[in-house]
Design an enzyme around this catalytic site. Structure first.
Site, short mmCIF file in Angstrom:
data_model
loop_
_atom_site.label_atom_id
_atom_site.label_comp_id
_atom_site.label_asym_id
_atom_site.label_seq_id
_atom_site.Cartn_x
_atom_site.Cartn_y
_atom_site.Cartn_z
N PHE A 167 5.74 25.10 -4.97
CA PHE A 167 5.47 24.79 -6.37
C PHE A 167 4.38 23.72 -6.43
O PHE A 167 4.18 22.97 -5.47
CB PHE A 167 6.74 24.29 -7.08
CG PHE A 167 7.24 25.22 -8.14
CD1 PHE A 167 7.11 24.90 -9.49
CD2 PHE A 167 7.82 26.43 -7.82
CE1 PHE A 167 7.56 25.74 -10.48
CE2 PHE A 167 8.28 27.29 -8.80
CZ PHE A 167 8.15 26.95 -10.14
N GLN B 287 2.88 17.34 -21.61
CA GLN B 287 2.29 18.26 -20.64
C GLN B 287 1.98 19.62 -21.25
O GLN B 287 2.79 20.20 -21.97
CB GLN B 287 3.26 18.46 -19.47
CG GLN B 287 2.74 19.38 -18.38
CD GLN B 287 3.74 19.51 -17.24
OE1 GLN B 287 4.59 20.39 -17.27
NE2 GLN B 287 3.63 18.63 -16.26
N HIS C 217 1.43 23.28 -19.99
CA HIS C 217 1.60 24.16 -18.83
C HIS C 217 0.37 25.07 -18.75
O HIS C 217 -0.05 25.64 -19.76
CB HIS C 217 2.87 25.00 -18.98
CG HIS C 217 3.30 25.69 -17.73
ND1 HIS C 217 2.59 26.73 -17.19
CD2 HIS C 217 4.38 25.52 -16.93
CE1 HIS C 217 3.22 27.16 -16.10
NE2 HIS C 217 4.30 26.44 -15.91
N LEU D 160 5.99 31.41 -21.04
CA LEU D 160 5.46 30.98 -19.76
C LEU D 160 5.41 32.10 -18.72
O LEU D 160 6.31 32.92 -18.63
CB LEU D 160 6.31 29.85 -19.18
CG LEU D 160 6.20 28.48 -19.82
CD1 LEU D 160 6.83 27.45 -18.90
CD2 LEU D 160 4.78 28.10 -20.14
N GLU E 173 5.33 28.99 -12.80
CA GLU E 173 4.55 28.49 -11.68
C GLU E 173 4.96 29.16 -10.37
O GLU E 173 4.22 29.17 -9.40
CB GLU E 173 4.74 26.97 -11.58
CG GLU E 173 3.71 26.26 -10.75
CD GLU E 173 3.77 24.77 -11.02
OE1 GLU E 173 3.76 24.01 -10.04
OE2 GLU E 173 3.82 24.37 -12.20
N ARG F 222 0.24 20.25 -12.68
CA ARG F 222 -0.04 21.02 -13.90
C ARG F 222 -1.13 20.42 -14.77
O ARG F 222 -1.91 21.16 -15.38
CB ARG F 222 1.25 21.17 -14.71
CG ARG F 222 2.24 22.10 -14.05
CD ARG F 222 3.57 22.11 -14.79
NE ARG F 222 4.48 23.08 -14.19
CZ ARG F 222 5.73 23.24 -14.58
NH1 ARG F 222 6.23 22.49 -15.54
NH2 ARG F 222 6.50 24.14 -13.98
N HIS G 269 4.11 22.26 -23.44
CA HIS G 269 5.28 22.63 -22.65
C HIS G 269 6.35 21.55 -22.52
O HIS G 269 7.52 21.82 -22.74
CB HIS G 269 4.81 23.03 -21.24
CG HIS G 269 5.91 23.41 -20.30
ND1 HIS G 269 6.84 24.38 -20.60
CD2 HIS G 269 6.23 22.95 -19.06
CE1 HIS G 269 7.69 24.51 -19.59
NE2 HIS G 269 7.35 23.65 -18.65
N ARG H 226 4.66 15.63 -15.28
CA ARG H 226 5.81 16.11 -14.52
C ARG H 226 5.41 17.21 -13.55
O ARG H 226 4.66 18.12 -13.90
CB ARG H 226 6.89 16.67 -15.47
CG ARG H 226 8.06 17.30 -14.72
CD ARG H 226 9.13 17.80 -15.66
NE ARG H 226 8.73 18.94 -16.46
CZ ARG H 226 8.65 20.20 -16.02
NH1 ARG H 226 8.88 20.48 -14.74
NH2 ARG H 226 8.31 21.18 -16.84
#
Length: 575
Positions: free
Chosen positions: A115, A235, A237, A247, A250, A281, A351, A391
Site C-alpha cells: 500500500f 485528504q 484520494h 473509490l 489503493e 496519497r 476522502h 494519512r
C-alpha cells in the site's frame, strides 16, 4: 424520554463497535447510530489494515511507525504513531481470533499486500504490510464486531440523530438525540460518552464519503465550546471513479495497477521514482492534478474535472477476480468497463479528514490544556494525531481498531469509579426548540444551501489552495450560515421526517466547512494534504504545530499546541 447508561457510544462503525465491545465488559453500554450498524461507512473501506505481521516478507512495527510519521509530513504525534504500529499487530490478531475471515497465504497465514507509503528499512523500498479480506475488509470488520457486541448484550438505538452534547463544566453529562422513526427527542444520560461518528467529506461536491458522513460528533463538540484540531488537513484520494467519488481502492495499485496520462506514460516515475504509484496519497493526488493542469489529462483541457487512467488489465483476469472482485463489479456497473480488459478513469476525490476532535492516546477528549472528563472520541471524527498532515492508506482501519479498542478499555475502567453526572431538568429544551423552529419556518430550503456549500468547498479548498480562493470560501460559507438561520421544511410529519434530518446534518457541515476553510487560510505553508500555491514550501520553523480551531458568534478562533517529535527529527519527504 430519558435513558441512563454507564457508557454511550455515538456511531456504530469500526471504532464505535470496538469501543462498545471493550466498554461492555464492565459498563452497561448503549450504541446510538443514525444507521443500522452494518450500513456504517467503515464497510466502504476496501484495501486492508496495515500491521507489521511479517507474514510475506520481513517487517516490524518501528518501520510502520516511521512511515506513518513521514507520510503525515511530520505533523504526526510520534508517541501515538508508535502505539498505533505496535497495537496494530495485537488488534489484527484479536480480530482474527474473533472470526474475521482474512485472505490467506498458501501456508494459511493472514495474507498481506503493498500500500502507498508503507516501506521496509525506513524508506528503502515498498513492503507488504496490508492485511486484507479481498477488497471487503471494512465490511468484514463491521460483521465481526457487531456480532460480538450483540453477544455482549450491548443495547443498540438505530436511526437516532445526535443533536446536542450536554456538558457539566468540563465533564460530560449526556447527549440529546432525535429519533427518526417517531420524531421524538430522547436524552441519554451517561458517565461516559464517546463520539465515533466518522468523517465529514459531504462538505465537498465529489467525495467518497457516504451520505451520512456529516461530521455530527465534531460539530456537536464545536458548539459545546471544544475546539477542533488540524481541520485544515483533508485528504483527497487520488483514484475515485471519474465524476462519482466511488473509490478504486489503493489495493489495485498495491497489486500492480499503473497510473497513466493521455499519452500512456506512467507519470509517477517523475514524481516518486522509488515508490511510483504507491507514494503517499497527497503526493499522488497532486501529481494527477499537475498532469491535468499541464494538459496531460485524458481530455487535455486543463479543467479541474479532467481525469487520468488506472490500468490493471496487465494483471490478468484471475488476479482481478481474486484480489479486487468488488472493484471489478463497481467498474462494470457504473462505467461499463471491465478492469481485466481496459483502464479505469480516475480523479482525486475528497476522502478523509485528518483533523477532528482532539484526543489523547486513551481516546479522552483533550486539548492538551483541558481534558474533558468522561468524553471520548475515536476514528475519523477524532484527531489523536496519528495521521498528521496526510494519512497513509490502511491506517484508517488501523486507527479504528487500535484507538477504538483503547478508548473502550479506558471507558471500562473510568466508569467503575465515576458517579452519574447531574443534568439540567430542561436538557432537551434546545433540541426541541430547534426542530420546532425548522417546522415553523417556510423560508430557505436545505437543498440549495447544501449544493452551494459543496461547490464552494470543492473549488476553493481542494487539492491546490491559495489565499484568494480560501478567503472567498470563508466569506461564502459565512453567508450560507446566515441564510441557514431562516431555513424551514415543507414536511411537518413527525415520523421519518427526512427534511429535519437533512437540516440537522447541513448545520453540522456548514460549521465544519467554515472552520476547515478558516484553518486552511490561516496555515501559511504547504504540508501534506494542505498544498498552497502561494506558500509552496513546508515551514517547520513557524508551522510545525497543531492548530486548534474554535467557533463562537460566527467567528473562527485559532490556537496551537506542540507536535510530539521525540523520536524522529523532521526531514524533507522524498520517495
Amino acid at each position: 424520554m430519558t435513558h441512563e447508561y454507564d457508557a454511550v457510544i455515538v456511531g456504530a462503525g469500526g471504532a464505535g463497535l470496538y469501543a462498545a465491545l471493550e466498554a461492555s465488559k464492565t459498563a452497561r453500554t448503549a450504541v446510538i447510530s443514525k444507521l443500522y450498524p452494518m450500513r456504517s461507512h467503515t464497510g466502504a473501506a476496501q484495501g486492508g489494515i496495515g500491521a507489521a505481521l511479517g507474514n510475506v516478507e520481513p517487517d516490524n512495527p518501528e518501520w510502520h511507525a516511521f512511515d506513518t510519521v513521514k507520510g503525515g509530513d511530520y505533523l504526526v504525534d510520534q508517541d501515538a504513531a508508535i502505539i498505533l504500529a505496535e497495537d496494530a499487530v495485537r488488534a489484527v490478531y484479536d480480530l482474527e481470533n474473533r472470526g474475521l475471515p482474512f485472505s490467506r497465504t498458501p501456508e494459511g497465514k493472514i495474507d498481506q499486500r503493498r500500500f502507498g507509503g508503507h516501506t521496509h528499512d525506513f524508506g528503502e523500498g515498498p513492503v507488504r504490510r496490508s492485511c486484507y479480506a479481498a477488497d471487503r475488509t471494512g465490511h468484514m470488520i463491521l460483521q465481526t464486531l457487531y456480532q460480538q457486541c450483540v453477544k455482549n448484550e450491548v443495547s443498540f438505538f438505530d436511526e437516532f440523530q445526535a443533536v446536542e452534547l450536554i456538558m457539566d463544566g468540563t465533564r460530560v453529562a449526556g447527549i440529546v438525540t432525535f429519533e427518526l422513526k417517531t420524531g421524538e427527542i430522547h436524552i441519554f444520560r451517561a458517565k461516559a460518552v464517546m463520539f465515533a461518528t466518522g468523517g465529514f467529506g459531504r462538505m465537498f461536491k465529489i467525495t467518497s464519503n457516504a451520505i451520512a458522513n456529516t461530521g455530527d460528533g465534531p460539530a456537536l463538540c464545536l458548539r459545546a465550546g471544544i475546539p477542533l484540531e488540524d481541520m485544515e488537513f483533508f485528504q483527497f484520494h487520488p483514484t475515485g471513479i471519474k465524476g462519482m467519488g466511488i473509490l478504486i481502492t489503493e489495493g489495485v495499485r498495491g497489486e500492480g495497477g499503473i497510473l497513466k496520462n493521455k499519452t500512456g506514460e506512467r507519470f509517477m516515475e517523475r514524481y516518486a521514482p522509488t515508490l511510483l504509484d504507491l507514494a503517499p496519497r497527497d503526493m499522488v493526488s497532486r501529481a494527477i492534478m499537475t498532469e491535468i493542469q499541464e494538459g496531460r489529462g485524458m481530455r487535455g483541457d486543463r479543467k479541474i474535472d479532467d481525469w487520468v487512467m488506472l490500468d490493471a488489465s496487465h494483471l490478468g483476469r484471475d488476479v482481478v477476480e481474486a484480489k479486487i472482485p468488488d472493484i471489478a463489479d463497481f467498474c462494470r456497473t457504473y462505467l461499463a468497463i471491465d478492469p481485466a480488459d481496459s483502464p479505469m478513469p480516475v480523479q482525486p476525490t475528497a476522502h478523509y479528514a485528518m483533523g477532528g476532535i482532539p484526543t489523547d492516546i486513551h481516546g479522552r477528549v483533550s486539548t492538551g490544556k483541558v481534558t474533558y472528563d468522561g468524553l471520548y472520541a475515536a476514528g475519523e471524527c477524532a484527531c489523536v494525531s496519528v495521521h498528521g498532515a496526510n494519512r497513509l492508506g490502511t491506517n484508517s482501519l488501523v486507527d479504528l481498531i487500535v484507538f477504538g479498542r483503547r478508548a473502550g478499555q479506558h471507558i471500562a475502567e473510568y466508569v467503575k469509579g465515576a458517579s452519574m453526572p447531574s443534568m439540567p431538568a430542561d436538557a432537551d429544551a434546545g433540541g426541541r426548540s430547534k426542530i420546532a423552529a425548522f417546522k415553523k419556518n417556510k423560508g430557505t430550503h436545505s437543498g440549495s444551501l447544501f449544493e452551494e456549500m459543496q461547490t464552494v468547498m470543492m473549488e476553493k479548498v481542494g487539492v491546490y489552495r491559495n489565499e484568494g480562493d480560501m478567503s472567498t470560501a470563508v466569506e461564502s460559507v459565512s453567508a450560507l450560515r446566515e441564510q441557514f438561520q431562516g431555513i424551514g421544511v415543507d414536511d411537518a410529519a413527525e415520523n421519518y421526517n427526512q427534511e429535519v434530518l437533512q437540516i440537522l446534518e447541513l448545520e453540522n457541515l456548514l460549521d465544519l466547512s467554515l472552520v476547515t476553510a478558516a484553518a486552511a487560510l490561516n496555515r501559511k505553508e504547504s504540508r501534506g494534504a494542505h498544498a498552497r500555491d502561494d506558500y509552496p514550501d513546508r515551514d517547520d520553523a513557524n508551522w510545525l504545530k497543531h492548530s486548534l480551531a474554535g467557533l463562537a458568534d460566527g467567528k473562527v478562533t485559532i490556537d496551537f499546541k506542540p507536535v510530539n517529535t521525540e523520536k524522529w527529527t523532521p526531514k524533507p519527504r522524498t520517495y
